[in-house]
Design a protein around this motif. Structure first.
Motif, PDB file in Angstrom:
ATOM      1  N   THR A 716       0.857  -1.183   0.000  1.00 51.02           N
ATOM      2  CA  THR A 716       0.000   0.000   0.000  1.00 51.02           C
ATOM      3  C   THR A 716       0.891   1.230   0.000  1.00 51.02           C
ATOM      4  OG1 THR A 716      -1.792  -1.097   1.185  1.00 51.02           O
ATOM      5  CG2 THR A 716      -1.765   1.305   1.227  1.00 51.02           C
ATOM      6  N   SER A 718       1.068   5.352   0.131  1.00 48.68           N
ATOM      7  CA  SER A 718       0.232   6.434   0.643  1.00 48.68           C
ATOM      8  C   SER A 718       1.025   7.724   0.672  1.00 48.68           C
ATOM      9  CB  SER A 718      -0.301   6.103   2.044  1.00 48.68           C
ATOM     10  OG  SER A 718       0.748   5.839   2.946  1.00 48.68           O
ATOM     11  N   SER A 730      -4.734  12.260   3.679  1.00 51.82           N
ATOM     12  CA  SER A 730      -3.999  11.124   3.143  1.00 51.82           C
ATOM     13  C   SER A 730      -4.734  10.532   1.950  1.00 51.82           C
ATOM     14  CB  SER A 730      -3.816  10.036   4.209  1.00 51.82           C
ATOM     15  OG  SER A 730      -3.103  10.514   5.318  1.00 51.82           O
ATOM     16  N   HIS A 731      -3.955   9.895   1.081  1.00 54.06           N
ATOM     17  CA  HIS A 731      -4.529   9.165  -0.049  1.00 54.06           C
ATOM     18  C   HIS A 731      -3.653   7.945  -0.282  1.00 54.06           C
ATOM     19  CE1 HIS A 731      -5.435   8.719  -4.569  1.00 54.06           C
ATOM     20  NE2 HIS A 731      -6.477   8.268  -3.887  1.00 54.06           N
ATOM     21  N   ALA A 732      -4.277   6.804  -0.609  1.00 55.02           N
ATOM     22  CA  ALA A 732      -3.504   5.569  -0.727  1.00 55.02           C
ATOM     23  C   ALA A 732      -4.107   4.651  -1.773  1.00 55.02           C
ATOM     24  CB  ALA A 732      -3.440   4.849   0.624  1.00 55.02           C
TER      25      ALA A 732
END
Length: 739
Positions: A716, A718, A730-732
């Motif tokens: 993952t 992020s 946040s973005h992942a």
């Protein structure tokens, strides 16, 4: 004496909870050493074996790199897990600690094998297809590199899968760690005054006693007041302990204590500044969690007399557009204006219709409206091209207003909603939605999507006000006691012959008619409306807070009804009480918006001037100006982080690609982006590992991740964007790394 009012909220001391965590590691190298072949390396063999057969003895070596165990972890245990390919109940296999870690998987042989240390554990029973498990806690004590060796007293082969097989060995670490304490301010609002001498004592409280060495709590500073740290010639207050920079500081909760005090002492000066704010926001740190009261605001009351207004302006409910900004537009009439959320300090505007060939008007203009010397300067011109599928002549028919969606900061709406016929004849309107261009980039054009709407019942109307709230376009008519309509859906019709039917919201309670400006503030708690000769500011008192809560469509309708249709404006200023307009040379106001992280207002006029109205001026006008409603407080909006590369679901091979470039977009709508950080997390790991800070270039943040030495599998990726007030977004998404 300076009078300072403050309050303390009750705070209960509790013990920090304890959480259990597990980390799993694959070996960085594993190999068999065979007595029969003393000089041969078997590092790529898919099997690991032990045997005590005379002349055919076999010993296995493994090495692991352990990381991610936090400081202060307790109750640590470690176990080695190997998938057995042999079944038996008397195959004694012992695991030993190995002090040497410099050996190579492709170089180790029987002749140069490292020495085995003391026995850590012995397992005699093995079942094919199941894991054999040895406790190795005595050797694996925390983060670091650890080697292990396996031998046997059994004469036959006992076989396990190696890291080159489908059953990779594992080192499993278990530990417990006390959750960090939660820190917060004891109160959200404080007051101070230049007219008195008592300091304001801000208390920072912790849910648990600070550890040995103390607990350092960091904070960010914002607001309109200046601290004495920077080179500002007239500071407004002194902090103790002193802040580290003009915008950051820290306070230490001493060992064993649960609170610390930050003292703010206002400075008596002779400048009229209006009421100013000092806003403190606790910023994130691994040593603590941030509680719900992460922000506190101090209002410093000014005790100087307001300056005499320009003689051309009256006071009270009269006044005028003040502080003209240098620079003019390249063409006539600023019809619509909206402040950028992605590029703070930039505002976009467009012109009115009535196009002719020599004077095209299908353009957006970007102006810098902050940072002093560049105020009002046009920095970019963007051609707005015909939407896909557009039929007939493409032109600015009646572009009367524009708006930027507060929830989708990179989205601009243009309202082709005007109608100069008297009475109006237009029942259908067009809205053009486009992605905000980069005002500092190389692009010179943008193509919008066209949407179509119709007033309910076939009503014909003229409008010059468009704003977006909770994703829904709102249109306010240009009439006495103007009606307000909205789209019932965020997905409007793209078919001109079957437009979306608008929904009636309500009628403006007060504030005149003939409105040409309407704009929501960044926090969506105020709206400014303006006619050609007056301005009204309405403030939310509904109890709903769209800055922190996603409202349902019904709540959104109630919010706008309460804001505009049931209450009087909070401030109202008009040009000189009906006497000749002192700003006639500037032309009538046609476009406007809130700017910055507060409630300052920018206007554009028919005569191509930009006019700036600071909030402190209209907020400090004398009676009969209504006071600010209870609950009007500073509010930080989170930044926006978007991971744009290498792409969700992408697969990489380490044999082909040794490094990956991660890319992200980040923007803050009411301040600045303080930092951008990239992370990775293997599917078997319980926490993220930092890849590094992002470097800004050409509008994107990037960082390089060397994947040549990492374990294969699903990761993952992020990105965290942190703004100047400590807010984090946040973005992942996941990618796959193969051998």
């Amino acid at each position: 004496m300076r009078h300072v009012a403050f309050a303390f909220a009750a705070f209960v001391l509790t013990l920090s909870p304890v959480s259990a965590d597990t980390l799993t590691f694959a070996p960085t190298k594993d190999v068999i050493a065979k007595e029969k072949f003393p000089s041969t390396n078997f590092g790529t063999d898919p099997n690991l074996q032990t045997s005590n057969q005379t002349g055919y003895r076999k010993v296995t070596f493994l090495q692991f790199t352990v990381s991610g165990i936090p400081a202060g972890a307790t109750n640590l245990t470690a176990q080695l897990e190997l998938r057995s390919q042999t079944t038996g109940t008397s195959r004694s296999v012992a695991v030993h600690g190995v002090s040497a870690t410099g050996w190579s998987e492709t170089g180790l042989t029987w002749s140069n094998r490292p020495a085995l240390g003391s026995t850590l554990a012995t397992v005699s029973s093995h079942t094919s297809g199941q894991d054999s498990v040895w406790a190795v806690t005595a050797h694996v004590t925390g983060n670091g590199t650890f080697a292990l060796g396996l031998d046997s007293t059994f004469s036959g082969d006992t076989t396990f899968g190696s890291r080159e097989s489908s059953t990779v060995p594992s080192l499993v670490i278990n530990y417990t760690v006390a959750a960090p304490p939660t820190v917060s301010f004891s109160s959200a609002d404080w007051n101070a005054s230049e007219a008195s001498s008592g300091p304001a004592a801000l208390q920072v409280v912790s849910s648990a006693a600070a550890p040995a060495g103390g607990l350092v709590v960091h904070y960010a500073i914002s607001g309109t007041a200046e601290s004495n740290h920077n080179s500002h010639g007239a500071p407004d207050y002194i902090l103790s302990p002193a802040n580290a920079t003009a915008t950051t500081g820290s306070v230490t909760i001493l060992a064993g204590a649960t609170s610390a005090t930050l003292t703010l002492t206002p400075i008596q000066d002779t400048n009229f500044e209006g009421n100013e704010t000092a806003v403190f926001t606790i910023t994130s740190d691994a040593a603590y969690n941030v509680g719900s009261l992460r922000k506190t605001q101090i209002v410093i009351a000014d005790n100087e007399t307001a300056p005499v207004p320009n003689p051309d302006h009256a006071v009270g409910d009269a006044g005028g557009w003040i502080v003209p900004v240098s620079g003019v537009f390249p063409n006539s009439e600023c019809s619509g204006m909206a402040a950028s959320r992605n590029y703070p300090g930039v505002a976009w505007y467009h012109r009115d219709g009535t196009q002719n060939t020599a004077d095209p008007r299908e353009k957006l203009y970007a102006i810098e409206v902050s940072n002093g010397t560049d105020n009002g300067q046009v920095i970019k011109t963007i051609d707005v091209l015909a939407p896909a599928g557009w039929s007939g002549t493409w032109k600015n028919n009646q572009w009367e207003d524009m708006a930027i969606d507060p929830d989708v900061p990179g989205t601009i709406w243009i309202g082709d909603i005007g109608n100069n016929a008297n009475p109006p004849t237009r029942t259908d309107v067009a809205l053009f939605k486009l992605t905000e261009p980069n005002p500092y980039g190389s692009a010179t054009s943008v193509t919008p999507t066209a949407y179509y709407a119709r007033y309910p019942g076939g009503v014909a109307a003229n409008a010059e006000v468009l704003f977006i709230f909770e994703g829904l376009p709102h249109i306010m008519l240009k009439e006495s006691n103007p009606r307000i309509y909205r789209s019932p859906t965020a997905t409007l019709s793209t078919v001109k012959a079957s437009p979306t039917i608008l929904e009636y919201v309500g009628t403006l309670v007060n504030g005149g008619g003939n409105h040409s400006v309407g704009s929501l503030s960044f926090d969506r708690r105020r709206i400014v409306l303006a006619t050609h000769n007056g301005m009204w500011v309405y403030a939310s008192q509904s109890g709903l807070d769209p800055a922190t809560t996603t409202l349902t469509p019904a709540q959104a309708k109630t919010y706008i009804q309460d804001l505009l249709c049931t209450r009087d404006p909070v401030w109202a200023l008009k040009h000189n009480g009906g006497r000749p307009d002192p700003e006639a040379g500037n032309g009538s106001v046609e476009g406007g918006c809130f700017v910055g992280d507060g409630h300052d207002i920018l206007f554009g006029s028919e005569a191509r001037n930009v006019l700036y109205l600071p909030a402190w001026w209209y907020e400090t006008q004398p009676s009969p100006m209504p006071s600010v409603p209870t609950g009007e407080v500073a509010n930080n909006r989170l930044p926006l982080a978007t991971l744009v590369g290498p792409g969700s679901g992408t697969t990489f091979s380490k044999a082909v690609t040794s490094a990956i470039t991660l890319r992200a977009l980040a923007a803050d709508f009411d301040g600045t982006v303080a930092s951008v950080q990239f992370y990775r997390q293997h599917s078997s790991a319980s926490s993220r590992t930092s890849i590094g800070a992002g470097t800004l270039a050409s509008g994107q943040y990037s960082a390089t991740w060397n994947i040549s030495a990492v374990a294969t599998g699903v990761y993952t990726l992020s990105v965290d964007a942190t703004d100047n007030a400590g807010g984090v977004d946040s973005h992942a998404y996941t990618i796959t790394i193969n051998p």
